[in-house]
Design a protein around this motif. Structure first.
Motif, PDB file in Angstrom:
ATOM      1  N   ASP A 227       0.554  -1.548   0.087  1.00 17.53           N
ATOM      2  CA  ASP A 227       0.221   0.268   0.147  1.00 17.53           C
ATOM      3  C   ASP A 227       0.842   1.410  -0.143  1.00 17.53           C
ATOM      4  O   ASP A 227       0.595   2.368  -0.541  1.00 17.53           O
ATOM      5  CB  ASP A 227      -1.227  -0.126   1.437  1.00 17.53           C
TER       6      ASP A 227
ATOM      7  N   TRP B 256      -5.108   5.070  -7.153  1.00 22.62           N
ATOM      8  CA  TRP B 256      -5.880   3.524  -7.120  1.00 22.62           C
ATOM      9  C   TRP B 256      -6.732   3.501  -7.825  1.00 22.62           C
ATOM     10  O   TRP B 256      -6.277   2.228  -8.781  1.00 22.62           O
ATOM     11  CB  TRP B 256      -5.791   3.080  -5.350  1.00 22.62           C
TER      12      TRP B 256
ATOM     13  N   TRP C 283     -10.051   3.346  -0.562  1.00 22.28           N
ATOM     14  CA  TRP C 283      -7.763   3.704  -0.277  1.00 22.28           C
ATOM     15  C   TRP C 283      -8.273   4.766   1.018  1.00 22.28           C
ATOM     16  O   TRP C 283      -7.813   5.329   1.268  1.00 22.28           O
ATOM     17  CB  TRP C 283      -7.582   4.755  -0.970  1.00 22.28           C
TER      18      TRP C 283
ATOM     19  N   ARG D   1      -7.534  -1.695   0.269  1.00 19.80           N
ATOM     20  CA  ARG D   1      -6.139  -0.868   0.660  1.00 19.80           C
ATOM     21  C   ARG D   1      -5.067  -1.817   1.789  1.00 19.80           C
ATOM     22  O   ARG D   1      -4.939  -2.082   1.633  1.00 19.80           O
ATOM     23  CB  ARG D   1      -6.380   0.819   1.766  1.00 19.80           C
TER      24      ARG D   1
END
Length: 456
Positions: free
Chosen positions: A182, A344, A399, A434
């Motif tokens: 991450d 993301w 996220w 995430r």
């Protein structure tokens, strides 16, 4: 930092250099992408590497002759009046040595000082006078593409290899930084796939420290980077810079951009196309729409570094000029998760495209947004049709921390029921998260390590 990837590019270069005949090789890509380093890794000690600069053509010829004098003694003692004279002498001397390679790096600088140089090189190629391989390399993508891909240009069709060096894939960050998956997504959202940016980050040792010292700093190496990138390819950069700034501030529709510039939308077609061709912005249309016919399009900054710069640096330039580092740092830290979340989503769509998830290979993934029944607005982060067109994937990207996958999935399924392109597809759902969800659900969940490795 170790030299990463470029396996295919090195193989293509070596294959061209191993030809029995001579080769013209063209290599180009945005600055700091690793072109020069790649070339140096395929050249031998007896090859000639010359880095051009912005001096006039007489000085350029003198500097090139000096480089050649390391292989051909006293070559620099001759005063060459033209490039044709210099290349003629080089060809004569090269006949008496083993075949070697000449690289002219930043070739666009040579062309700018001597526009007829490509025609001169064409004549030598067509007359088969070069007894050596020639590599032309440059950061001006527009100039390099024009030289080899424009049918009206003298070197069109002459190159044995034309290589556009692209940014590195995110999974190579595993080799560059000792960070969790991450954290690598957070890093990629700033640096993109540009190796030189990775090197600066590695030298500094911390992402935010590097941002403050090299980007959010008037003395930093990357503070003026956007201006340099645009100057490589555009004679006038003001319009392109303004478009990037406006898109970076959140105006994504063509009409909005035009209004902010006090221009007609039709006036922006050329500068926007140039920015798209350079890979700096992209046109996004909803899944299922025809790109030629739809008016439902948005413009986004596609380059990660430029996106970060216009999201965080441009709005804070005044404070950066006053050296208010702590204030700027806090502003970035407070808003970074939201910014990285958008990057993301893009990484998730890229990972799905052309890859296998849930045992099915998917076509190019995109986003969908629109109005459904009762004037309800919905948005789907990831939508992709299977290659065989029998299935459709619908995904949600988050996220944030402490997500409940069961609730997310329930909400996603509810929204997807109103998606107008379901038809008779078998529907698959995915949650791109995430961290592992707090409820322990593993089905449907895709994590950063999966996305970084293209779902493998």
């Amino acid at each position: 930092m170790e030299f990463l990837d470029r396996v295919d590019e090195k193989e293509r270069l070596r294959k061209a250099l191993d030809r029995k005949g001579t080769s013209l090789i063209v290599l180009y890509g945005r600055r700091r992408i690793g072109k020069s380093e790649l070339i140096k890794r395929v050249l031998n000690d007896d090859d000639i590497y010359f880095m051009a600069d912005k001096t006039d053509q007489a000085q350029q010829r003198h500097l090139f002759a000096m480089s050649l004098s390391s292989k051909f003694p006293n070559f620099d003692r001759i005063n060459f009046a033209t490039w044709e004279d210099l290349l003629s002498e080089l060809c004569y001397r090269a006949q008496h040595v083993q075949r070697f390679t000449v690289c002219l790096d930043e070739f666009p600088y040579l062309v700018k000082s001597c526009p007829e140089l490509p025609s001169v090189i064409q004549k030598f190629i067509d007359m088969k006078r070069f007894p050596f391989h020639l590599i032309l390399c440059g950061s001006s993508q527009h100039t390099m593409q024009d030289i080899v891909l424009n049918s009206s240009e003298p070197l069109y069709g002459r190159a044995q290899q034309v290589i556009k060096l692209k940014p590195l894939h995110v999974h190579f960050m595993r080799e560059a930084f000792n960070e969790s998956a991450d954290k690598l997504v957070d890093e990629y959202a700033v640096w993109g796939g540009v190796p030189r940016y990775w090197e600066l980050r590695e030298e500094e040792g911390n992402m935010m420290d590097t941002i403050i010292s090299e980007i959010a700093n008037t003395e930093g190496m990357l503070y003026d980077e956007p201006d340099r990138l645009l100057a490589d390819d555009l004679q006038q950069t003001a319009m392109a810079s303004s478009i990037l700034s406006i898109i970076g501030s959140g105006a994504n529709r063509l009409s909005e951009i035009a209004t902010r510039l006090d221009r007609k939308s039709t006036d922006l077609s050329v500068p926007i196309k140039k920015l798209i061709d350079l890979g700096y912005i992209e046109r996004e249309i909803p899944f299922g729409e025809n790109a030629k016919n739809t008016k439902r399009s948005l413009y986004k900054i596609s380059d990660e570094f430029l996106n970060f710069y216009h999201r965080f640096i441009v709005p804070e330039r005044s404070l950066i000029g006053l050296d208010r580092k702590d204030v700027v740092r806090k502003y970035i830290e407070d808003n970074y998760a939201d910014y990285a979340g958008k990057e993301w989503k893009k990484l998730c769509r890229h990972a799905v495209s052309g890859n296998t998830l849930f045992g099915i290979t998917w076509n190019v993934a995109s986003r969908w947004w629109g109005t459904v029944a009762r004037d309800k607005q919905i948005e789907l982060d990831v939508v992709a049709e299977s290659i065989d067109r029998k299935s459709i994937l619908i995904g949600e990207c988050k996220w944030t921390k402490q997500e409940n996958a069961e609730k997310l999935l329930e909400n996603l399924i509810s929204r997807a029921k109103e998606f107008p392109y379901l038809n008779k597809h078998q529907v698959y759902y995915a949650l791109f998260l995430r961290h592992e969800p707090v409820d322990g659900m593993k089905d449907y969940v895709v994590l950063p390590e999966d996305v970084i490795d293209d779902l493998s």
